[in-house]
Design an enzyme around this catalytic site. Structure first.
Site, short mmCIF file in Angstrom:
data_model
loop_
_atom_site.label_atom_id
_atom_site.label_comp_id
_atom_site.label_asym_id
_atom_site.label_seq_id
_atom_site.Cartn_x
_atom_site.Cartn_y
_atom_site.Cartn_z
N LYS A 14 -19.79 -21.51 10.55
CA LYS A 14 -19.75 -22.97 10.76
C LYS A 14 -18.54 -23.39 11.61
O LYS A 14 -18.67 -24.08 12.61
CB LYS A 14 -19.71 -23.65 9.39
CG LYS A 14 -19.44 -25.12 9.43
CD LYS A 14 -20.59 -25.88 10.05
CE LYS A 14 -20.20 -27.32 10.27
NZ LYS A 14 -21.31 -28.16 10.57
N GLY A 58 -15.29 -36.50 19.93
CA GLY A 58 -14.79 -37.22 18.76
C GLY A 58 -15.69 -36.91 17.58
O GLY A 58 -16.34 -35.86 17.54
N CYS A 70 -16.54 -34.17 12.92
CA CYS A 70 -16.69 -32.72 12.76
C CYS A 70 -15.87 -31.90 13.74
O CYS A 70 -15.01 -31.11 13.33
CB CYS A 70 -18.17 -32.35 12.88
SG CYS A 70 -19.19 -33.30 11.75
N THR A 102 -18.51 -28.45 4.93
CA THR A 102 -17.77 -27.53 5.80
C THR A 102 -16.44 -27.21 5.13
O THR A 102 -15.62 -28.10 4.91
CB THR A 102 -17.55 -28.18 7.17
OG1 THR A 102 -18.82 -28.52 7.70
CG2 THR A 102 -16.83 -27.24 8.13
C1 UGA Z 1 -21.36 -31.55 15.57
C2 UGA Z 1 -22.18 -30.30 15.91
O1 UGA Z 1 -22.78 -30.47 17.19
C3 UGA Z 1 -23.27 -30.06 14.86
O2 UGA Z 1 -23.96 -28.86 15.14
C4 UGA Z 1 -22.60 -29.97 13.49
O3 UGA Z 1 -23.56 -29.80 12.45
C5 UGA Z 1 -21.84 -31.25 13.22
O4 UGA Z 1 -20.83 -31.41 14.25
C6 UGA Z 1 -21.17 -31.12 11.88
O5 UGA Z 1 -20.32 -30.24 11.73
O6 UGA Z 1 -21.55 -31.83 10.95
P1 UGA Z 1 -21.71 -34.18 15.85
O7 UGA Z 1 -20.32 -34.33 15.32
O8 UGA Z 1 -22.78 -35.04 15.29
O9 UGA Z 1 -22.22 -32.67 15.65
O10 UGA Z 1 -21.63 -34.47 17.40
P2 UGA Z 1 -21.89 -33.65 18.75
O11 UGA Z 1 -23.24 -33.95 19.26
O12 UGA Z 1 -21.53 -32.24 18.59
O13 UGA Z 1 -20.83 -34.36 19.70
C7 UGA Z 1 -19.44 -34.31 19.39
C8 UGA Z 1 -18.63 -35.01 20.43
O14 UGA Z 1 -18.61 -34.25 21.64
C9 UGA Z 1 -19.10 -36.41 20.84
O15 UGA Z 1 -17.97 -37.26 20.91
C10 UGA Z 1 -19.72 -36.22 22.20
O16 UGA Z 1 -19.63 -37.37 23.02
C11 UGA Z 1 -18.85 -35.09 22.75
N1 UGA Z 1 -19.51 -34.29 23.81
C12 UGA Z 1 -20.62 -33.58 23.53
C13 UGA Z 1 -18.94 -34.25 25.08
O17 UGA Z 1 -17.90 -34.88 25.35
N2 UGA Z 1 -19.54 -33.48 26.04
C14 UGA Z 1 -20.67 -32.77 25.78
O18 UGA Z 1 -21.15 -32.09 26.70
C15 UGA Z 1 -21.22 -32.82 24.50
#
Ligand code: UGA
Length: 440
Positions: free
Chosen positions: A215, A268, A271, A132
């Protein structure tokens, strides 16, 4: 196709293993000797469901190998993926030094290879940036190669951002919503399209700068959805509504969608926080003040700290009081602790003198140095022994199925702070606990 992947973090390793699984010949390169040795034995250095099996089966099938030797790795490869980290600097800017370092090394190797007459047929390389990166990085990589003497006709740079989520990276790879290919010519686009052909996915062909922004825009929008619903949660608490009910009904509107509308301790990971900060920084240096993005980050920071305040208000002084915190990883399905709201909550309570008992199914090893002073427990039930309160900080599936009657007998005070809104408040109350959620 012969492929080289530079960097074996979760993006690089998942990409390498999945592309090998399609039948390609993939060599993954990393400068960390210890990591390479581990991977050569089929051991994956982080928790990602399904990845160890995929790595091992492709090593056995001789489609996947690991090396520290960049020159050898790119020698035969037609496609070179750059998947190295771009961590945030203190001002939010993405640190692109690893990408530039890799670009220089690629240039040196391509030049070396082109000096071997027999290899001339293999000498057109497509360099795919999957890290990224700030908009304009494609141009910087191209310029770096040209400046280091690689002729224009010997390579093409492509931007192919990844959208994998930690914890579900393998299924995300095999079932993507879309694949974005930013390229400046059809030749490069066609090769990368061919690479992803087995997925039968929706492919977007665009220019490199748009691909790079797609992205950042995607991650920032996901963060915006989370901060939006967290803001609603904060309003719900003041007016007496339940944010889970609000999110459920809002989500049924197809224009809105239910995903990423879970209120809680905030986002958190490595990303979302980083990418919102990097896009904010990028916009500012280009002369635009991104007010929405600044608010998204500010709300996110507020979530964990206001939650801790809620705990302190309820418990009074927490010095020497035992409190259980369930979950440490930034989300379920991973052992990644970067920017974890759970870690922030634990440290805030430790700072106030609380005796914090923690449990996380997979991230204990990495967490020990991040929450010094916390007591690590081997199970939820041991964590709950004689505590004044239980805090759910990460929504691991096993926490949803807790035996609350058993927990009730273990705790000193029956009080649950549900930082991820995973329980039905009334069911928890029926088991004799006081329930405090987020926005309910
Ligand atoms: C995120 C993106 O979702 C991916 O599409 C992307 O490829 C990735 O970053 C990246 O740039 O590499 P990720 O960091 O694995 O993926 O995690 P997410 O599933 O997006 O969750 C991120 C945070 O948001 C977590 O702490 C989760 O608990 C929080 N979250 C998620 C919430 O607080 N509420 C929600 O409704 C969803």
């Amino acid at each position: 196709m012969k492929i080289c992947v530079i960097g074996t973090g979760y993006v690089g390793l998942v990409t390498g293993a999945c592309l090998a699984d399609f039948g390609n010949s993939v060599v993954c390169m990393d400068k960390d000797n210890k990591r390479v040795k581990m991977l050569q034995k089929g051991k994956v250095p982080f928790h990602e469901p399904g990845l160890p099996e995929l790595v091992l089966s492709n090593i056995k099938a001789k489609r996947l190998c690991f090396t520290r030797d960049l020159g050898a790795a790119i020698m035969d490869s037609e496609v070179i993926f750059i998947t190295v980290g771009t961590p945030p600097k203190p001002n939010g800017e993405a640190d692109i030094s690893s990408v530039i370092e890799v670009a220089k090394k690629i240039a040196k190797s391509i030049k070396g290879e082109r000096n071997i007459p027999s290899s001339s047929e293999l000498s057109f390389k497509i360099i795919v940036n999957k890290s990224t990166v700030p908009v304009g990085m494609g141009d910087i990589v191209t310029k770096t190669l040209l400046e280091h003497g690689v002729p224009e006709e010997a390579f093409s740079v492509v931007s192919n951002p990844e959208f994998l989520r930690e914890g579900s990276a393998i299924s995300d790879f095999f079932k993507p919503d879309r694949i974005v290919i930013g390229a400046s010519n059809n030749r490069a686009f066609n090769v990368i399209t061919e690479l992803y052909r087995p997925l039968n996915a929706h492919i977007i062909f665009t220019d490199i700068k748009s691909a790079e922004l797609i992205k950042y825009a995607s991650n920032s929008f996901l963060a915006t959805k989370i901060s939006f619903i967290n803001e609603m949660a904060n309003i719900c608490e003041r007016v007496g509504s339940d944010v889970n009910e609000v999110a459920a009904a809002m989500g049924l509107d197809k224009r809105i969608g239910r995903q990423f509308l879970n209120a809680g301790l905030g986002y958190g990971g490595s990303c979302l926080p980083k990418d919102v900060a990097a896009l904010t920084h990028l916009a500012r240096i280009k002369g635009y003040d991104p007010k929405l993005l600044s608010s998204v980050s500010a709300i996110n920071e507020y979530q964990a700290s206001s939650f801790v305040k809620k705990v302190l208000k309820k418990l009074g002084k927490v010095r020497n009081k035992k409190i259980a915190v369930l979950g440490l990883a930034f989300k379920p399905g991973t052992d990644d602790l970067r920017e974890s709201s759970a870690v922030k909550v634990v440290n805030a309570l430790l700072k106030k003198g609380a005796k914090v008992r923690v449990y996380d199914p997979v991230s204990e090893k990495g967490a020990r140095k991040l929450v010094p002073g916390a007591v690590f427990c081997p199970s939820v039930y041991e964590a709950a022994e004689k505590v004044e309160a239980i805090i759910v900080a990460t929504e691991w599936p096993e926490f949803r199925e807790l035996d609350l009657a058993k927990m009730r007998k273990l705790v000193r005070q029956p009080l649950i702070f549900d930082g991820r809104n995973i329980y039905h408040p009334q069911k928890v109350r029926d088991e004799g606990f006081e329930y405090v959620g987020v926005g309910r």
